[in-house]
Design an enzyme around this catalytic site. Structure first.
Site, short mmCIF file in Angstrom:
data_model
loop_
_atom_site.label_atom_id
_atom_site.label_comp_id
_atom_site.label_asym_id
_atom_site.label_seq_id
_atom_site.Cartn_x
_atom_site.Cartn_y
_atom_site.Cartn_z
N ILE A 33 92.16 -6.35 -34.06
CA ILE A 33 91.52 -7.67 -34.07
C ILE A 33 91.90 -8.56 -32.90
O ILE A 33 91.31 -9.62 -32.72
CB ILE A 33 91.80 -8.46 -35.38
CG1 ILE A 33 93.31 -8.55 -35.66
CG2 ILE A 33 91.03 -7.89 -36.54
CD1 ILE A 33 93.67 -9.55 -36.75
N GLY A 34 92.87 -8.18 -32.09
CA GLY A 34 93.24 -9.10 -31.02
C GLY A 34 94.21 -8.53 -30.03
O GLY A 34 94.81 -7.47 -30.23
N LYS A 35 94.36 -9.27 -28.93
CA LYS A 35 95.28 -8.88 -27.87
C LYS A 35 95.94 -10.14 -27.36
O LYS A 35 95.25 -11.07 -26.93
CB LYS A 35 94.49 -8.18 -26.76
CG LYS A 35 95.36 -7.54 -25.71
CD LYS A 35 94.63 -6.47 -24.93
CE LYS A 35 93.45 -7.02 -24.14
NZ LYS A 35 92.85 -6.01 -23.25
N SER A 37 99.53 -12.14 -25.33
CA SER A 37 100.28 -11.98 -24.09
C SER A 37 101.36 -10.90 -24.24
O SER A 37 101.82 -10.34 -23.27
CB SER A 37 100.92 -13.32 -23.71
OG SER A 37 101.63 -13.85 -24.81
N PHE A 38 101.75 -10.62 -25.48
CA PHE A 38 102.85 -9.68 -25.70
C PHE A 38 102.46 -8.52 -26.61
O PHE A 38 103.22 -8.13 -27.47
CB PHE A 38 104.05 -10.41 -26.31
CG PHE A 38 104.76 -11.30 -25.35
CD1 PHE A 38 105.86 -10.87 -24.66
CD2 PHE A 38 104.30 -12.58 -25.11
CE1 PHE A 38 106.51 -11.71 -23.77
CE2 PHE A 38 104.94 -13.42 -24.23
CZ PHE A 38 106.06 -12.98 -23.55
N LYS A 40 99.29 -6.10 -28.90
CA LYS A 40 98.00 -6.08 -29.60
C LYS A 40 98.20 -6.37 -31.08
O LYS A 40 99.31 -6.25 -31.60
CB LYS A 40 97.37 -4.71 -29.42
CG LYS A 40 97.01 -4.44 -27.97
CD LYS A 40 96.42 -3.06 -27.81
CE LYS A 40 96.05 -2.82 -26.34
NZ LYS A 40 95.52 -1.48 -26.15
N LYS A 56 101.43 -6.92 -35.31
CA LYS A 56 101.48 -7.06 -33.86
C LYS A 56 102.38 -5.94 -33.35
O LYS A 56 103.47 -5.73 -33.88
CB LYS A 56 102.09 -8.43 -33.56
CG LYS A 56 102.19 -8.81 -32.11
CD LYS A 56 102.63 -10.27 -32.05
CE LYS A 56 103.08 -10.68 -30.67
NZ LYS A 56 103.52 -12.06 -30.62
N ASP A 150 104.20 -24.21 -26.91
CA ASP A 150 102.89 -23.66 -26.54
C ASP A 150 101.82 -23.97 -27.59
O ASP A 150 101.02 -23.11 -27.97
CB ASP A 150 102.99 -22.14 -26.30
CG ASP A 150 101.95 -21.64 -25.30
OD1 ASP A 150 101.32 -22.49 -24.61
OD2 ASP A 150 101.75 -20.42 -25.19
N LYS A 152 98.45 -25.11 -28.70
CA LYS A 152 97.11 -25.17 -28.07
C LYS A 152 96.14 -24.49 -29.03
O LYS A 152 96.57 -23.76 -29.95
CB LYS A 152 97.12 -24.47 -26.71
CG LYS A 152 97.58 -23.00 -26.75
CD LYS A 152 97.62 -22.40 -25.35
CE LYS A 152 98.08 -20.94 -25.41
NZ LYS A 152 98.13 -20.31 -24.07
N ASN A 155 96.64 -20.87 -30.15
CA ASN A 155 97.79 -20.53 -31.01
C ASN A 155 97.74 -21.20 -32.37
O ASN A 155 98.75 -21.31 -33.06
CB ASN A 155 99.10 -20.90 -30.30
CG ASN A 155 99.39 -19.98 -29.14
OD1 ASN A 155 98.88 -18.85 -29.10
ND2 ASN A 155 100.18 -20.42 -28.19
#
Length: 422
Positions: A33-35, A37-38, A40, A56, A150, A152, A155
């Site tokens: 479902i996602g990728k 910065s650190f 998948k 993750k 962080d 935003k 996130n």
């Protein structure tokens, strides 16, 4: 990847040894479902409880090569210590030869960046509730001495009912006592003026108020569709400082005065004046009608509910995992078994890489919140039983005293009433 997101109730649930560490085999992979910065992210189902989570996973070699190991370990250390209704909470962490894994709350409502890109028009009442929920989360983090650094839209994840949850503690930091942070971390468009100031002239540093500035920028962006300052990752620090000095934030005439005043207080360039705790928020007239206890219990319905009929994420992630990924997760078991048979291991790596991977293996922290909660519940139960026993002992002693007292009273009464006493 498994296509079926349904829960199969007919098969008997497997039983895992309670003392065994949770590992990759305990989960069924459902879909990517996602990728981030650190690593998948994919949806998984725990085989014994049928509970769904987000998992993750981060490749160890890539983390070592990109010098990201300490960020991963710091994030793990922080996540193990915290739990809150408006955070994405960690449940398990474990590792194998290839990857490090973190299993967290599954939130299928998508992140706020995704919804902005889908041109969702967030109503003021909805953003007001988001600000209140996020304020409670930030206040909790502050009580744990954590600056997220962080905050935003990317996130902030929504659950299926539309409540917000903060994720991604990659650049979070812990403050001891009254110390301040000084390093520049986070995403430039959401970073507070004092963070840049500290970088430019090594000033007094910064504290928790930077997260509340980022909350103000995020709320503005949700309402308007763009940010109050035209800052990008490529914008030079000097230009950003100049913007803060010279430019005034423009507020929409369609917003209520209450919302404008709240945003002004969050976007105050002076951190000492900026709103930066829940008790200050509660004194703002615009939030006077907020039932904070109900907000904490998720008892106030958000005005925006994500589409429940579909996954609120980009389908490209699933395709990438199936087509482009050289080591797909769903083939891990076969791959590791083959590696053991052919004796193919990290021995082909340069010695310094082997050494760093060995350090990762030793320092990575295994975690199981389920087990901790059961132990905590057991301790509470034992403590409660002991209290009850003591109370009962006290009652029985009291009963003895009462009987004695009653007997004495009866004797005195009999004496008083006897004809000899007159």
């Amino acid at each position: 990847m498994h296509r079926n997101m349904g829960v199969n109730q007919t098969r008997e649930l497997p039983v895992f040894d309670q003392d065994e560490d949770v590992n990759f085999d305990h989960f069924q992979i459902l879909r990517a479902i996602g990728k981030g910065s650190f690593g998948k992210v994919c949806i998984v189902q725990k085989r014994d409880t049928r509970k769904l989570y987000a998992m993750k996973y981060m490749n160890k070699h890539a983390c070592v090569e990109r010098d990201e190991v300490r960020h991963v370990c710091r994030e793990l250390q922080i996540l193990q210590e915290i739990q809150h209704p408006f955070l994405v909470n960690l449940w398990y962490s474990f590792q194998d030869e290839e990857d490090m894994f973190m299993v967290v709350d599954l939130l299928l409502g998508g992140d706020l960046r995704y919804h902005l890109q889908q041109n969702v028009q967030f109503k003021e009442e909805t953003v007001k509730l988001y600000i209140s929920e996020l304020a409670l989360a930030l206040s909790y983090l502050q009580s744990c001495h954590i600056i997220h650094r962080d905050i935003k839209p990317d996130n902030i994840l929504l659950d299926e009912h539309g409540h917000v949850h903060i994720t991604d503690f990659n650049v979070a930091t812990l403050l001891k006592d009254s110390t301040r942070a000084s390093s520049m971390a986070g995403t430039k468009p959401y970073m507070a003026p004092e963070m840049f100031q500290s970088f430019v002239d090594g000033g007094p540093g910064y504290s928790y108020a930077v997260d509340w500035w980022a909350l103000g920028i995020t709320a503005y962006e949700l309402l308007r569709g763009w940010r109050p300052y035209d800052i990008h990752s490529s914008t030079a620090v000097e230009d950003i400082m100049s913007m803060f000095r010279c430019e005034r934030v423009r507020y929409s005439t369609s917003w209520s005065n209450g919302m404008v005043n709240l945003l002004r207080l969050l976007l105050s360039k002076d951190p000492d004046i900026r709103l930066s705790c829940v008790s200050d928020m509660q004194r703002v007239p615009y939030l006077a009608d907020m039932n904070w206890d109900a907000v904490l219990e998720k008892g106030v319905s958000p005005g925006f509910t994500p589409n429940r009929g579909r996954l609120n994420c980009d389908p490209v992630f699933e395709l990438e995992e199936m087509i482009l990924e050289s080591k797909p997760l769903h083939k891990k078991k076969k791959r590791l078994a083959k590696g053991k048979r052919t004796n193919k291991s990290s021995s082909t790596l340069p010695p310094h890489m082997q050494q760093r991977l060995e350090t990762v293996r030793k320092e990575f922290i295994i975690f199981n919140r389920d087990k901790l909660q059961k132990q905590s519940d057991g301790a509470k139960k034992r403590s409660s039983l002991k209290r009850e026993e003591k109370l009962q002992e006290g009652h029985s002693n009291n009963d003895t005293h009462t009987v004695k007292a009653k007997t004495k009273t009866h004797k005195d009464l009999a004496k008083t009433l006897s004809p000899d006493s007159h």
